[in-house]
Motif scaffolding. Structure first.
Motif, short mmCIF file in Angstrom:
data_model
loop_
_atom_site.label_atom_id
_atom_site.label_comp_id
_atom_site.label_asym_id
_atom_site.label_seq_id
_atom_site.Cartn_x
_atom_site.Cartn_y
_atom_site.Cartn_z
N GLY A 68 8.87 2.58 -5.00
CA GLY A 68 7.33 2.64 -4.75
C GLY A 68 7.47 3.89 -3.77
O GLY A 68 8.39 4.27 -3.37
N PRO A 69 5.87 4.32 -3.74
CA PRO A 69 5.78 5.25 -2.71
C PRO A 69 5.92 4.92 -1.39
O PRO A 69 5.69 3.74 -1.16
CB PRO A 69 4.13 5.55 -2.98
CG PRO A 69 3.78 4.46 -3.50
CD PRO A 69 4.69 3.86 -4.43
N PRO A 70 6.73 5.94 -0.67
CA PRO A 70 7.17 5.73 0.78
C PRO A 70 6.09 5.35 1.39
O PRO A 70 4.87 5.77 1.67
CB PRO A 70 7.69 7.00 1.25
CG PRO A 70 8.17 7.81 0.05
CD PRO A 70 7.02 7.32 -0.99
N VAL A 71 6.03 4.18 2.40
CA VAL A 71 5.11 3.52 3.43
C VAL A 71 5.34 4.43 4.60
O VAL A 71 6.39 4.53 5.31
CB VAL A 71 5.49 2.10 3.68
CG1 VAL A 71 4.37 1.62 4.76
CG2 VAL A 71 5.33 1.36 2.48
N VAL A 72 4.15 5.23 5.06
CA VAL A 72 4.20 6.07 6.29
C VAL A 72 3.70 5.11 7.47
O VAL A 72 4.49 5.29 8.43
CB VAL A 72 3.20 7.17 5.91
CG1 VAL A 72 3.12 7.94 7.47
CG2 VAL A 72 3.45 7.89 4.92
N TRP A 73 3.01 4.35 7.17
CA TRP A 73 2.56 3.10 8.41
C TRP A 73 1.97 2.17 7.48
O TRP A 73 1.36 2.41 6.52
CB TRP A 73 1.97 3.79 9.41
CG TRP A 73 0.84 4.51 9.21
CD1 TRP A 73 0.63 6.04 9.07
CD2 TRP A 73 -0.61 3.92 9.01
NE1 TRP A 73 -0.71 6.13 8.82
CE2 TRP A 73 -1.67 4.85 8.83
CE3 TRP A 73 -1.17 2.81 9.04
CZ2 TRP A 73 -2.88 4.78 8.57
CZ3 TRP A 73 -2.47 2.62 8.64
CH2 TRP A 73 -3.19 3.51 8.64
N THR A 94 -2.50 6.49 -21.10
CA THR A 94 -0.99 6.61 -20.75
C THR A 94 -0.85 6.31 -19.48
O THR A 94 -1.15 7.05 -18.40
CB THR A 94 -0.44 8.01 -20.97
OG1 THR A 94 -0.71 8.38 -22.49
CG2 THR A 94 1.02 7.89 -20.99
N GLU A 95 0.18 5.42 -19.14
CA GLU A 95 0.60 5.04 -17.65
C GLU A 95 2.01 5.45 -17.59
O GLU A 95 2.86 5.54 -18.13
CB GLU A 95 0.81 3.29 -17.57
CG GLU A 95 1.13 2.94 -16.28
CD GLU A 95 1.14 1.54 -15.95
OE1 GLU A 95 2.16 1.07 -15.47
OE2 GLU A 95 0.57 0.78 -16.90
N ASP A 96 1.81 6.22 -16.18
CA ASP A 96 3.21 7.02 -15.99
C ASP A 96 3.96 6.02 -14.83
O ASP A 96 5.19 6.39 -14.88
CB ASP A 96 2.63 8.35 -15.34
CG ASP A 96 2.04 9.30 -16.36
OD1 ASP A 96 2.37 9.06 -17.50
OD2 ASP A 96 1.24 10.22 -16.04
N SER A 97 3.05 5.48 -13.73
CA SER A 97 4.18 4.84 -12.83
C SER A 97 3.28 3.82 -12.41
O SER A 97 1.87 3.71 -12.43
CB SER A 97 4.57 5.77 -11.85
OG SER A 97 5.55 5.34 -11.22
N ARG A 98 3.66 2.59 -11.67
CA ARG A 98 3.10 1.51 -11.23
C ARG A 98 3.96 1.10 -9.98
O ARG A 98 5.32 0.77 -10.08
CB ARG A 98 2.77 0.60 -12.19
CG ARG A 98 2.15 -0.75 -11.70
CD ARG A 98 2.00 -1.83 -12.85
NE ARG A 98 1.20 -1.43 -14.02
CZ ARG A 98 0.05 -1.90 -14.67
NH1 ARG A 98 -0.32 -3.15 -13.82
NH2 ARG A 98 -0.69 -1.53 -15.35
N ALA A 99 3.26 0.81 -8.82
CA ALA A 99 4.05 0.02 -7.81
C ALA A 99 3.05 -0.80 -6.98
O ALA A 99 2.02 -0.52 -6.61
CB ALA A 99 4.68 1.29 -6.72
#
Length: 427
Positions: free
Chosen positions: A52-57, A386-391
């Motif tokens: 998933g996308p990195p959690v910054v905070w 179109t779905e490219d990504s999911r998190a």
């Protein structure tokens, strides 16, 4: 210490200018800078990393439906701290999530349906924040310190009646006005001097709904367009006078989704009675029904997206539906793939547009947060979705996220998170 030479300083200045010029827009109000779900984004990753996308905070937060706003390095939202009768306005540092200030005030909900917290998104304008609580408290605070500049109790002091699901329309600022949709006696919409709080006008006699109005320019006049439980309406901004109204009485008063306006056409999308398109005339006081549809175009809480003559809407039965704005004719549905079918389906969709202020928004990329807390990268065009990504980034939520800098800011009933979206985070 020797003074820095120009040869040393110039590269640093170039870096600073580059960072400033390439930073994406802030998200200072409901549905972004333009109030239409568009974000002039940086280079967003084509896909999220496997984790998933990195959690910054992330930071703790109480329950609520309020969306998030981001402006000038600060993040704003509202909640209702657990085990309290208070509503709270919070301000966090955009970079690290540190709480910078909070303002709490008593707000007795009583038997308010879905009464876990406030609904409206904070509006940030000219160094001030404007809020409307679920039971009618309006506040204007200093954006930097949280100091109260002016406030109003619309129920106690001005005769407003709390609707079944609470006040939900975010404050709209335009020029020197702060406009509130609260259904005051003699003023379905009311305007205040945004600096002093002095009431300027009340307009319309319809009951209060739940949708945030928009400001548009047509026939040489900037005007307020709104959707009430009984009409689609337009009001003058200078004195609140009614320009036109079109009847659209709806079940349970659920005028929720924010209208959109393109090509001289106002579109509202309702859950029980479908969509209406109103074509504005050659003068500001003229408007007529263009079309209506109640089979595939039955939205609830989500503002639809528009691009190049086509609209994309979350229908209560079929999921995302694409149709032509000019005719209301369905092109396709996604059969509930973006978000599950349910009693109250929810997904907030935002275009990832051109980063140049005057650039052509020729991308078909969008980003969405659904009710399950899943952040989804998609492409929308007349041929399909179109779905490219999911998190998954938060728990279940109806609160709309914000997008600013390189990040997405989202919340549930326990926390607010900041995740990084830019291309260098991709696998």
């Amino acid at each position: 210490m020797l003074p820095m030479s120009w040869k040393t300083l110039i590269p640093i200045l170039n870096i600073l200018l580059f960072v400033t010029s390439t930073r994406a827009e802030d998200w200072p109000r409901w549905r972004g800078v333009r109030g239409d779900g568009t974000w002039r984004a940086p280079a967003i990753a084509p896909k999220f990393p496997a984790a998933g996308p990195p959690v910054v905070w992330q930071a703790p937060l109480g329950p609520g439906y309020s969306g998030i706003s981001v402006a000038a390095g600060r993040v704003y939202t509202m909640d209702r701290p657990k085990d309290s009768d208070d509503e709270r306005i919070v301000c966090l540092d955009e970079t690290i999530g540190q709480l910078l200030w909070e303002y709490r005030y008593p707000a007795t909900y009583g038997k308010l349906d879905y009464g876990k917290g406030p609904r409206c998104t904070v509006t940030v304008h000219d160094g001030r924040v404007y809020t409307l609580g679920a039971v009618g408290h309006v506040h204007c605070l200093d954006a930097g310190t949280g100091k109260v500049l002016w406030s109003k109790d619309l129920v106690k002091d001005h005769g407003a009646k709390v609707p079944e699901w609470g006040f939900a329309a975010s404050v709209v600022t335009e020029g020197d006005r702060a406009i509130v949709h609260a259904g005051l006696p003699g003023g379905c919409y009311s305007a205040y001097d945004r600096r002093s709080g002095t009431e300027l006008w009340r307009g319309g006699d319809d009951p209060v709904g739940y949708g945030t109005p928009i400001v548009v320019e047509h026939a040489g006049l900037r005007q307020l367009i709104g959707w009430t439980p009984e009409h689609i309406v337009a009001h003058r901004l200078d004195d609140g006078g009614l320009l036109w109204k079109y009847p659209y009485k709806i079940t349970y008063g659920v005028s929720i989704a924010t209208p959109i306006f393109h090509n001289g056409t106002v579109l509202v999308c309702g859950y029980w009675h479908g969509s209406r398109a109103i074509k504005l005339g050659p003068s500001p006081d003229k408007a007529d029904l263009l079309w209506e549809e109640n089979r595939y175009l039955r939205g609830l809480m989500d503002q639809p997206l528009y691009r190049r003559g086509h609209v994309y809407l979350l229908d209560k039965q079929y999921g995302i539906v694409a149709f032509e704005l000019a005719k209301g004719e369905k092109l396709w549905t996604d059969d509930n793939r973006l978000t599950p079918r349910g009693r109250n389906p929810q997904v907030s969709m935002v275009w990832l547009g051109n980063t140049e202020p005057n650039g052509q928004d020729d991308t078909d990329r969008a980003i969405c947060l659904n009710e399950k807390g899943e952040l989804i990268l998609i492409r929308l065009n007349p041929d399909g979705l179109t779905e490219d990504s999911r998190a998954k980034i938060v728990g279940e939520t109806w609160a709309h996220p914000a997008y600013a800098g390189e990040c997405c800011f989202a919340r549930d009933d326990e926390k607010i998170v900041c995740v990084k979206l830019t291309a260098e985070t991709a696998e």
